[in-house]
Design a protein around this motif. Structure first.
Motif: not given
Lengths: 575, 74
Positions: A251-254, A265, A449, A459-460, A557-558, B47, B50-52, B64, B66
């Motif tokens: 979820n956090e990764s989108g 998410q 990823n 991953p993106l 979200p991305h 993250m 939401s980005l690594q 944010n 995480a």
């Protein structure tokens, strides 16, 4: 005990025990089921007709004391995808089949008429009996009735009502050491078992044992192997939180597909997360750790109780929870657990069925978030085989076609599981190129990823994803042949002692001298054998694509799409 | 500067799930991990928005963040 091929012909109700052909001798698990299916099944046959075969094979190390070696493979032509299929599961049957000296059990042909049968496997071979009492019964009733009818602790492989009705997402279920069920879930091989009119298979190994060529070397290798597994931090987290620990991180990764793949998410993620599940299990006196087969040192399974402290379900997996939860917008873990138990009983794939529910929600059959509606449809429609139940029970693609929905997340008609291929692009390559339709276990790029295991690939971005998926798919095909649980891969990717110890185990078991290159070549051979079957069945590179909406609908979200060209995807097969 | 810190799995034990926290500008993730008493060797994934990311990254106002231990599944 010398290994043999056990063959059952359901057309004339005969059985035989045969010597193992030389070409099959070095294979086990997926490598063996795919080799046999490729050799003996006409690729263009109807999956539910007499020409298809159902092949069970324990792994190369199943039935030994090797840690985590209790996976059973089953193969055939899939009624869901039309491709070759291998699905593997835990439970006790792989170990018991191996101890019967059964290298593979091949069920072929088809009886005429409406008489049902059961099979009993022992070291002497297979006997066929007519079955009446359990027809129409759910898997739990089958397991309970047989625990009284048959003496001793036997292995049990069974189908529920979905398999009897030949639904394309029907499971084959396998009893675990505590009477719970594990599932050969993907691809509908339960329908193939149902088409052969086999309700259940019991396995009694008697005093049968698996021969080990070099016992001392085997024990030594097993110590090193088990240590590598136990020491890896992922193993510890799996024992504590189960696979459902992934809800929050994906979820956090989108990349958590939500509301039939329209969002990345889910607002209710915390309520269905592994952390919440862990606390709920402890609060209600369940078990956080549970093994699906003896010898497992990771113990990712669990016993999840209801609010009154009564067992509701076990083997409560991330992908099942994601599918019923985020994809259908249900944030009630108890409803999801009840649905999980019902699907185990009906014998239907939790991923396929729940994704099909998400598509049905988009079609307006029931609202998003309607957990009670899902439970009602499972009980009133799918279990009873109403027209709606059969539409959903035939999978997400079936629902999309019946209701004219275009956002249908399937590849080769098999539902895409719990990782959005737009925001986790390595998974998109795996879904597209897998020989068996969309399946995360075929090449689990999430490790690299998202989880930082086996290195790191963003991953993106597109770079590195094809190579990552290829390497993982080759390694996975080889691991799936050993009888090992795929979760050994986390240790294998990070700990340099793990894979050599696994190869030492195989060498000590058979008295051979495999190298790491041999294992890689085995994986390549399996993928190419499976692809050749699919090509002969009519599949082309154009089938190795994702559904249109992944290329055109950005996912938040991305706000990204899946942007690999067909030519880029096709480079996967350059090996 | 103000940022949101989210912790997962056993990193929550004795700490918190999610908190708004104040750090000086230019703070690195590794410094926040140390401030929270988390062993950096146990950190599997970080993250930011939401980005690594990594322990070496610098956080910014409103981020944010995480922080996950080494976990897996599938």
């Amino acid at each position: 005990m010398t290994e043999k091929i056990f063959r059952v012909n359901m057309t004339d109700l005969t059985t035989s025990v045969e010597a193992v052909p030389a070409a099959w001798a070095g294979h086990g698990g997926r490598g063996l089921t795919s080799t046999i299916v490729a050799a003996e099944v006409e690729p263009t046959c109807h999956p539910l007709g007499p020409k298809n075969k159902l092949v069970f094979a324990p792994g190369l190390l199943s039935g030994t004391i090797a840690a985590n070696s209790g996976r059973l493979s089953v193969g055939g032509k899939s009624p869901l995808t039309g491709t070759i299929k291998e699905s593997n599961a835990g439970g006790t049957s792989a170990q018991f089949l191996a101890r019967c000296g059964c290298k593979a059990l091949i069920i072929e042909g088809q009886p005429k008429g409406d008489v049902w049968y059961s099979l009993a496997v022992t070291p002497q071979g297979v006997t066929i009996s007519q079955e009446k009492e359990l027809i129409g019964k759910g898997n739990f009733a089958v397991a309970e009735t047989l625990a009284n009818r048959l003496p001793g602790k036997l292995g049990l492989i069974t189908i529920g009502s979905a398999g009897e009705m030949r639904m394309a997402s029907a499971n084959i279920s396998v009893k675990d050491p505590d009477g719970g069920l594990r599932s050969h879930g993907r691809g509908g091989l339960g329908a193939v078992m149902g088409s052969k009119k086999v309700k259940f298979i019991s396995i009694d190994p008697q005093d049968g044992k698996v021969e080990i060529a070099d016992t001392e070397k085997f024990k030594e290798a097993n110590r090193a192997f088990a240590k590598a597994l136990v020491d890896h931090p992922v193993s510890k987290a799996l024992g504590q939180y189960g696979t459902n620990v992934l809800v929050n991180i994906i979820n956090e990764s989108g990349g958590l597909p939500t509301k039939n793949f329209t969002l990345g998410q889910f607002d209710g993620h915390e309520k269905i997360s592994g952390e919440t599940m862990h606390d709920t299990i402890n609060l209600r006196g369940g078990k956080v750790k549970h093994n699906c087969h003896p010898g497992c040192v990771i113990q990712c399974s669990q016993i999840y109780n209801d609010a009154s402290g009564k067992k509701l379900t076990s083997g409560f997996e991330y992908e099942s929870i994601w599918a019923m939860g985020a994809d259908c917008c249900v944030d009630n873990l108890d409803q999801i657990a009840e649905a999980d138990r019902l699907m185990d009983d009906i014998g239907i794939d939790t991923i396929e069925t729940s994704v099909a529910m998400g598509v049905a929600m988009e079609a307006g059959v029931l609202p998003f978030g309607d957990g009670a509606g899902i439970l009602r449809i499972l009980q009133e429609d799918i279990a009873k085989g109403t027209p709606l139940g059969r539409i959903i029970g035939n999978g997400a693609g079936s629902v999309g076609r019946a209701f004219g929905v275009t956002r249908v997340p399937v590849v080769k008609n098999q539902a895409i599981p719990a990782y959005d291929p737009r925001s986790i692009k390595g998974m998109g390559i795996t879904y597209a190129t897998s020989t068996q339709g969309a399946d995360h276990t075929m090449g689990y790029t999430i490790a690299t990823n998202i989880l930082g295991v086996g290195g790191s690939v963003n991953p993106l971005v597109k770079e590195g994803q094809v190579e990552l998926s290829r390497n993982l798919q080759i390694a996975t095909a080889a691991i799936d042949s050993t009888g090992m649980c795929l979760f050994i891969a986390f240790a294998a990717l990070d700990d340099a002692t793990c894979l050599p110890a696994l190869i030492d185990l195989i060498n000590a078991r058979f008295g051979i001298a495999l190298t790491g290159d041999d294992v890689v070549n085995l994986g390549k051979y399996i993928l190419k054998t499976e692809r050749a079957f699919n090509t002969a069945a009519g599949f082309t590179n154009v089938d190795d694509r994702l559904p249109e909406f992944f290329y055109t609908e950005p996912v938040p979200p991305h706000n990204v799409v899946f942007d690999f060209s067909g030519e880029e995807i096709d480079t996967f097969w350059n090996f | 500067m103000q940022l949101t810190v989210k912790l997962f799995a056993f990193f929550r034990d004795g700490r918190f799930k999610e908190e708004g926290r104040e750090y000086p500008a230019g703070t690195k993730v590794g410094e926040i991990v140390a401030d929270l008493g988390i062993d950096p060797d146990e950190v599997g994934v970080v993250m930011i928005n939401s980005l690594q990311s990594s322990l070496k990254a610098t956080v910014a106002e409103g981020d944010n963040l995480a922080i996950f231990p080494v976990i897996g599944g599938g």
